[in-house]
Scaffold this motif. Structure first.
Motif, PDB file in Angstrom:
ATOM      1  N   PHE A  10       5.973  19.432  -1.574  1.00 32.86           N
ATOM      2  CA  PHE A  10       6.841  18.322  -1.211  1.00 32.86           C
ATOM      3  C   PHE A  10       8.267  18.794  -1.391  1.00 32.86           C
ATOM      4  CE2 PHE A  10       5.980  17.656  -5.689  1.00 32.86           C
ATOM      5  CZ  PHE A  10       7.182  17.263  -6.225  1.00 32.86           C
ATOM      6  N   GLY A  11       9.195  18.075  -0.790  1.00 26.81           N
ATOM      7  CA  GLY A  11      10.580  18.508  -0.835  1.00 26.81           C
ATOM      8  C   GLY A  11      11.513  17.436  -1.338  1.00 26.81           C
ATOM      9  N   ILE A  12      12.624  17.900  -1.858  1.00 28.34           N
ATOM     10  CA  ILE A  12      13.707  17.020  -2.268  1.00 28.34           C
ATOM     11  C   ILE A  12      14.994  17.569  -1.660  1.00 28.34           C
ATOM     12  CG2 ILE A  12      12.600  16.242  -4.399  1.00 28.34           C
ATOM     13  CD1 ILE A  12      14.399  18.196  -5.942  1.00 28.34           C
ATOM     14  N   VAL A  13      15.933  16.676  -1.431  1.00 27.56           N
ATOM     15  CA  VAL A  13      17.227  17.062  -0.892  1.00 27.56           C
ATOM     16  C   VAL A  13      18.265  16.818  -1.986  1.00 27.56           C
ATOM     17  CG1 VAL A  13      18.947  16.573   0.900  1.00 27.56           C
ATOM     18  CG2 VAL A  13      16.501  16.482   1.447  1.00 27.56           C
ATOM     19  N   VAL A  14      19.081  17.832  -2.239  1.00 23.79           N
ATOM     20  CA  VAL A  14      20.067  17.764  -3.319  1.00 23.79           C
ATOM     21  C   VAL A  14      21.443  18.198  -2.800  1.00 23.79           C
ATOM     22  CG1 VAL A  14      18.322  18.211  -5.102  1.00 23.79           C
ATOM     23  CG2 VAL A  14      19.562  20.115  -4.094  1.00 23.79           C
ATOM     24  N   VAL A  96      13.360  22.647  -2.462  1.00 22.90           N
ATOM     25  CA  VAL A  96      14.650  22.051  -2.779  1.00 22.90           C
ATOM     26  C   VAL A  96      15.597  22.420  -1.631  1.00 22.90           C
ATOM     27  CG1 VAL A  96      16.508  21.884  -4.462  1.00 22.90           C
ATOM     28  CG2 VAL A  96      14.168  22.379  -5.236  1.00 22.90           C
ATOM     29  N   GLN A  97      15.981  21.397  -0.864  1.00 18.06           N
ATOM     30  CA  GLN A  97      16.796  21.607   0.335  1.00 18.06           C
ATOM     31  C   GLN A  97      18.212  21.078   0.129  1.00 18.06           C
ATOM     32  OE1 GLN A  97      14.672  19.359   3.265  1.00 18.06           O
ATOM     33  NE2 GLN A  97      13.293  21.045   3.744  1.00 18.06           N
ATOM     34  N   PRO A  98      19.193  21.692   0.809  1.00 16.26           N
ATOM     35  CA  PRO A  98      20.566  21.191   0.689  1.00 16.26           C
ATOM     36  C   PRO A  98      20.794  19.955   1.547  1.00 16.26           C
ATOM     37  CG  PRO A  98      20.498  23.048   2.190  1.00 16.26           C
ATOM     38  CD  PRO A  98      19.105  22.892   1.626  1.00 16.26           C
ATOM     39  N   MET A  99      21.693  19.077   1.081  1.00 17.24           N
ATOM     40  CA  MET A  99      22.062  17.895   1.869  1.00 17.24           C
ATOM     41  C   MET A  99      22.786  18.301   3.137  1.00 17.24           C
ATOM     42  SD  MET A  99      23.488  15.287  -1.012  1.00 17.24           S
ATOM     43  CE  MET A  99      23.474  13.756  -0.113  1.00 17.24           C
ATOM     44  N   CYS A 100      23.648  19.276   3.009  1.00 15.20           N
ATOM     45  CA  CYS A 100      24.437  19.751   4.136  1.00 15.20           C
ATOM     46  C   CYS A 100      24.230  21.246   4.291  1.00 15.20           C
ATOM     47  CB  CYS A 100      25.926  19.494   3.903  1.00 15.20           C
ATOM     48  SG  CYS A 100      26.331  17.759   3.712  1.00 15.20           S
ATOM     49  N   VAL A 101      24.065  21.666   5.503  1.00 16.22           N
ATOM     50  CA  VAL A 101      23.940  23.086   5.781  1.00 16.22           C
ATOM     51  C   VAL A 101      25.290  23.579   6.251  1.00 16.22           C
ATOM     52  CG1 VAL A 101      22.758  24.813   7.193  1.00 16.22           C
ATOM     53  CG2 VAL A 101      21.505  22.820   6.360  1.00 16.22           C
ATOM     54  N   GLU A 102      25.778  24.619   5.609  1.00 13.99           N
ATOM     55  CA  GLU A 102      27.111  25.149   5.959  1.00 13.99           C
ATOM     56  C   GLU A 102      27.053  25.983   7.201  1.00 13.99           C
ATOM     57  OE1 GLU A 102      28.666  27.157   2.532  1.00 13.99           O
ATOM     58  OE2 GLU A 102      28.210  25.467   1.253  1.00 13.99           O
TER      59      GLU A 102
END
Length: 102
Positions: A10-14, A96-102
């Motif tokens: 499962f994933g979460i966005v941080v 664990v995924q980023p909220m924003c991708v640079e």
């Protein structure tokens, strides 16, 4: 997976994946794959998280394998390389995924 018939992960966005990695480590979690590190699809847990059966990976020819690796790691701005993977105390894999991708 140690327990069949469950989610592979499962994933979460941080807001900040690196800070999340640090907090996970401080809390006793195990980081399986750090943000910025190429995803090793020969790793059983990571391959399973992406729905890649390990047996199927072994059946790929060199060109097919390179295409899969490129899909995961090629685009450093949008690929899986932007995420980290950790294992919780029960052995569940957490993306664990980023909220924003640079």
């Amino acid at each position: 997976m140690r327990r069949p018939n469950t989610f592979s992960h499962f994933g979460i966005v941080v807001p900040d994946v690196e800070k999340a990695e640090s907090r996970i480590g401080d809390a006793g979690g195990r980081i399986v794959n750090r943000v910025g590190k190429e995803v090793d699809i020969s790793d059983d847990a990571l391959a399973n998280a992406y729905g890649l059966r390990v047996e199927a990976i072994g059946e790929l020819d060199e060109g097919e394998l390179e295409a899969v690796v490129e899909a995961f790691n090629g685009d450093r701005k949008t690929g899986a390389i932007q995420s980290a993977f950790a294992e919780d105390p029960d052995g569940n894999l957490v993306e664990v995924q980023p909220m924003c991708v640079e």
